[in-house]
Write an enzyme that holds these catalytic residues in place. Structure first.
Site, PDB file in Angstrom:
ATOM      1  N   PRO A 142       0.911 -39.072   3.388  1.00  0.00           N
ATOM      2  CG  PRO A 142      -1.068 -38.405   2.068  1.00  0.00           C
ATOM      3  CD  PRO A 142       0.017 -39.444   2.313  1.00  0.00           C
ATOM      4  NE  ARG A 285      29.481  -3.667  -0.075  1.00  0.00           N
ATOM      5  CZ  ARG A 285      28.820  -2.809  -0.564  1.00  0.00           C
ATOM      6  NH1 ARG A 285      29.485  -2.331  -1.880  1.00  0.00           N
ATOM      7  NH2 ARG A 285      27.997  -2.173  -0.255  1.00  0.00           N
ATOM      8  CG  HIS A 356      26.867 -12.366   0.305  1.00  0.00           C
ATOM      9  ND1 HIS A 356      27.436 -13.152   1.104  1.00  0.00           N
ATOM     10  CD2 HIS A 356      27.334 -12.406  -1.118  1.00  0.00           C
ATOM     11  CE1 HIS A 356      28.309 -13.757   0.368  1.00  0.00           C
ATOM     12  NE2 HIS A 356      28.355 -13.309  -0.714  1.00  0.00           N
ATOM     13  CD  GLU A 381      17.697 -39.563   3.824  1.00  0.00           C
ATOM     14  OE1 GLU A 381      18.371 -40.226   4.473  1.00  0.00           O
ATOM     15  OE2 GLU A 381      17.971 -39.031   2.472  1.00  0.00           O
TER      16      GLU A 381
END
Length: 398
Positions: A142, A285, A356, A381
């Protein structure tokens, strides 16, 4: 909410395998992996059940053999960063959760590969390679994330010089991947509380060890198994010590160094998938009497996305190649790869979602899930800011 991964609009390109960073063994790996990954269908609604499923599939497919050396059932003589990069990039292209399952098997057992005793390696690594044992790496706390030396978990020795001696662990670990489903944890704790990073040791703690509680699950925006581990008078034998006493910090950093370039590769796989989704959508599209791909603004945006992907790829492959060929400099280059690939992937995925339109934020669309999946890679990391410090310090020390 996490739903089944939609199929890719096309297989990932393998053109990069012609680059001089790779050898025939890497090309052979990719030749088998690409169709295998595309053929897998896993219900990811329950991330913990799905992760177990992926580990079993990856083990049965032979892919987890790249997480351990050949002496213990591995596919190659030693851990190979380029193989890890190719695996994570391809898996992340199809399913970030599959990538997660693979990566944690490697990271969670990496310290055993690097510093484990022959008995430890024999006991754990073959099970990892077969997908029979799930591994975890327990470093963060923590109040000790990037600042590892601030960890407060203590491992008090009763008599570590004796074969019957024990260490008693007390403390808390959090953000632990595979927490609650792992069969064992590589745990880092202070054996010399006043020693800072020089007082940290590593231990292998089996999941069923009395005094270990992994029941506090952590829920995040891109669901995958995370938990807080609580150690309360958790006794482990002296034989559970992994590597040298008080040598845990260096062991943790060595382990992370091997896998840092592979984090970049996971981001790269997600970015490649976002680009593929954007190209597919732009071609399909229709608006104002033409396809979205016919607009010059769309072409420019896709061109920018492609350049961001390729620049990240080159830094990622370079870092893996440097590590595998034993070059003197690796850490800064791995930091460059991790920082650039994750940041570029975030930009590429955001641009794909924008292309999109409203469909991009619909739960169940691939770009929507990628938007959530990529965010944590800029943190875990080694956050981007930490990578910047590593790079800058390296240059100033030249």
């Amino acid at each position: 909410m996490h739903v089944a991964t939609p199929p890719a609009p096309r297989p990932p390109s393998t053109a990069h395998l012609a680059l001089p960073f790779f050898e025939d063994a890497h090309r052979a790996l990719a030749e088998g992996l690409v169709p295998w990954a595309a053929a897998q269908e896993v219900d990811e609604t329950d991330d913990r059940a799905a992760c177990r499923d992926w580990v079993q599939r990856l083990g049965a497919g032979g892919w987890l053999r790249y997480c351990v050396p050949a002496a213990h059932g591995g596919a190659l003589p030693a851990l190979d960063s380029r193989a890890l990069v190719l695996l994570r990039e391809t898996l992340a292209y199809h399913s970030p959760l599959a990538d997660f399952a693979f990566a944690m098997q490697g990271l969670g057992s990496g310290a055993i590969t690097l510093a484990g005793s022959p008995a430890q390696q024999a006991h754990y690594l073959q099970g990892v390679a077969r997908g029979e044992l799930i591994a975890a790496f327990a470093l963060s706390e923590p109040e000790a994330g990037s600042d590892v030396g601030a960890m407060q978990t203590i491992a008090a020795s009763t008599d570590s010089t004796s074969a019957t001696g024990t260490f008693c662990l007390n403390g808390t670990k959090t953000w632990i991947s595979n927490g609650g489903i792992a069969d064992f944890y590589c745990v880092f704790a202070k054996t010399n509380p006043s020693g800072g990073t020089r007082g940290i040791s590593a231990f292998i703690v089996d999941a069923n060890t009395p005094g270990l509680d992994a029941s506090r699950h952590i829920h995040v925006m891109a669901p995958h198994p995370l938990a807080t581990l609580q150690f309360t008078n958790c006794n482990v034998p002296a034989t559970a010590l992994l590597g040298d006493e008080n040598g845990g910090f260096k062991l943790a950093m060595r382990t992370l160094d091997i896998f840092r370039a592979s984090v970049a590769a996971a981001a790269l796989g997600m970015a490649r998938r976002a680009l593929a989704e954007a190209v597919h959508h732009a071609r399909q599209r229709r608006m104002f009497g033409q396809t979205l791909a016919d607009f010059q603004l769309t072409q420019a945006k896709i061109g920018e996305m492609a350049a961001l992907v390729d620049s990240a790829a080159l830094l990622t492959y370079r870092a893996a190649w440097l590590r595998d060929t034993g070059q003197a400099r690796v850490t800064a280059e791995a930091a460059m790869a991790k920082m650039t690939a994750t940041e570029n992937a975030q930009r590429v995925i955001d641009m794909a979602l924008q292309l999109h339109g409203g469909r991009g934020v619909e739960v169940g669309s691939k770009v929507e899930s990628l938007y959530r999946d990529i965010r944590s890679l800029r943190i875990y990391e080694g956050a981007t800011e930490v990578q910047q410090l590593i790079i800058g310090k390296s240059l100033l020390q030249e």
